[in-house]
Scaffold this motif. Structure first.
Motif, short mmCIF file in Angstrom:
data_model
loop_
_atom_site.label_atom_id
_atom_site.label_comp_id
_atom_site.label_asym_id
_atom_site.label_seq_id
_atom_site.Cartn_x
_atom_site.Cartn_y
_atom_site.Cartn_z
N UNK A 29 0.96 -1.23 0.05
CA UNK A 29 0.03 0.07 0.23
C UNK A 29 0.99 1.54 -0.10
N UNK A 30 2.06 1.26 0.76
CA UNK A 30 2.91 2.34 0.65
C UNK A 30 3.63 2.56 -0.56
N UNK A 139 -7.21 -4.50 2.59
CA UNK A 139 -6.58 -3.87 1.50
C UNK A 139 -7.25 -2.33 1.35
N UNK A 140 -8.68 -2.42 1.46
CA UNK A 140 -9.26 -1.35 1.07
C UNK A 140 -9.13 -0.24 2.49
N UNK A 141 -9.06 -0.86 3.67
CA UNK A 141 -8.71 0.10 4.81
C UNK A 141 -7.52 0.58 4.65
N UNK A 142 -6.38 -0.29 4.37
CA UNK A 142 -5.20 0.40 4.43
C UNK A 142 -4.71 1.26 3.32
N UNK A 143 -5.28 1.00 2.00
CA UNK A 143 -5.12 1.98 0.92
C UNK A 143 -5.67 3.17 0.94
N UNK A 144 -7.00 3.01 1.52
CA UNK A 144 -7.69 4.34 1.93
C UNK A 144 -7.17 5.21 2.74
N UNK A 150 -1.91 10.93 2.61
CA UNK A 150 -1.08 11.60 1.74
C UNK A 150 -1.53 12.61 0.94
N UNK A 151 -3.11 12.73 0.51
CA UNK A 151 -3.85 13.56 -0.12
C UNK A 151 -3.93 14.85 0.90
N UNK A 160 -9.61 16.87 -0.08
CA UNK A 160 -9.51 15.42 0.20
C UNK A 160 -10.90 14.95 0.89
N UNK A 161 -11.59 16.28 2.13
CA UNK A 161 -12.75 16.09 2.39
C UNK A 161 -13.73 15.92 1.32
#
Length: 230
Positions: A29-30, A139-144, A150-151, A160-161
């Motif tokens: 993810x990183x 995967x969804x939790x980590x990537x999001x 980062x955003x 981002x909001x």
């Protein structure tokens, strides 16, 4: 409750595979979050006409990141998704041992199709949940989470909001659909059990069917029986 303890025992048995898979998932993810940043550096560099050797280094870094993402993604999927195959074998073994100690009266009162559905469809559903379902959620939790951080830090907190505004609506829709999905899944399981029962009847009575030359009639009957449950 017994199923819960069976699953917990399995997770304890393979905990190191799960932990290693989660670590590689975090690394993947990183790296995934770095690729757009590197592309941005290359694009800005071309616009600013920076030296070609610097652009080449960025391109090499991008290729290395892509290869690293591929390698680490393969590893965490092998560890986490591969575990579900071990889980499937583990559950089938437990079910088989349990069926061997049950009283004979149970088999007189239970449909063969239901038992087949338990051994095939139900266990496969658990495998998919612990395999693709678990990894998709993780995967969804980590990537999001990584993407949002980062955003917010490198682009714009307000944008981002704004990008997250549809998220509550999507969660609400999924929450509302869960009962319908459960009902339809139960109906599919029931249909599979009924079709399995029909197949078992035809197999056990194959000599009688052949003796009266009813093969084609049984095929047509089975097609109608299956279509009625699709």
């Amino acid at each position: 409750m017994r199923v819960k303890w069976i699953l917990l025992d399995f997770i304890k048995k393979y905990k190191w595979r799960y932990l290693a898979g989660i670590v590689f998932l975090l690394i993947t993810s990183f790296i995934t979050s770095l690729i757009p940043k590197i592309l941005g550096l290359i694009t800005d560099g071309l616009n600013d006409r920076i030296p070609v050797p610097v652009i080449k280094r960025y391109v090499l870094l991008l290729i290395a990141a892509a290869l690293g993402e591929f390698a680490f993604r393969f590893i965490w999927r092998y560890l986490l998704v591969g575990n579900c195959r071990y889980l499937e074998c583990h559950l089938r073994e437990k079910l088989f041992k349990h069926l061997q100690v049950l009283p004979a009266s149970l088999y007189d009162n239970s449909k063969t199709g239901d038992l087949i559905a338990y051994a095939i469809n139900d266990i496969q559903a658990i495998r998919r949940t612990f395999g693709f379902g678990f990894t998709a959620i993780l995967n969804g939790i980590v990537i999001n989470t990584v993407s949002i951080i980062i955003m917010a830090r490198t682009i714009n907190p307000i944008l981002t909001v704004m990008a997250l505004v549809p998220a509550p609506v999507i969660i609400l829709v999924i929450y509302k659909l869960r009962e319908k999905i459960r009902e339809r899944f139960t109906a599919v399981q029931k249909a599979f059990a009924e079709i399995s029962e029909k197949v078992q009847e035809n197999i056990t009575g194959i000599r009688i069917i052949k003796a009266f030359a009813q093969e084609e009639e049984e095929v047509r009957e089975f097609e109608k029986y299956s279509q009625a449950r699709v």
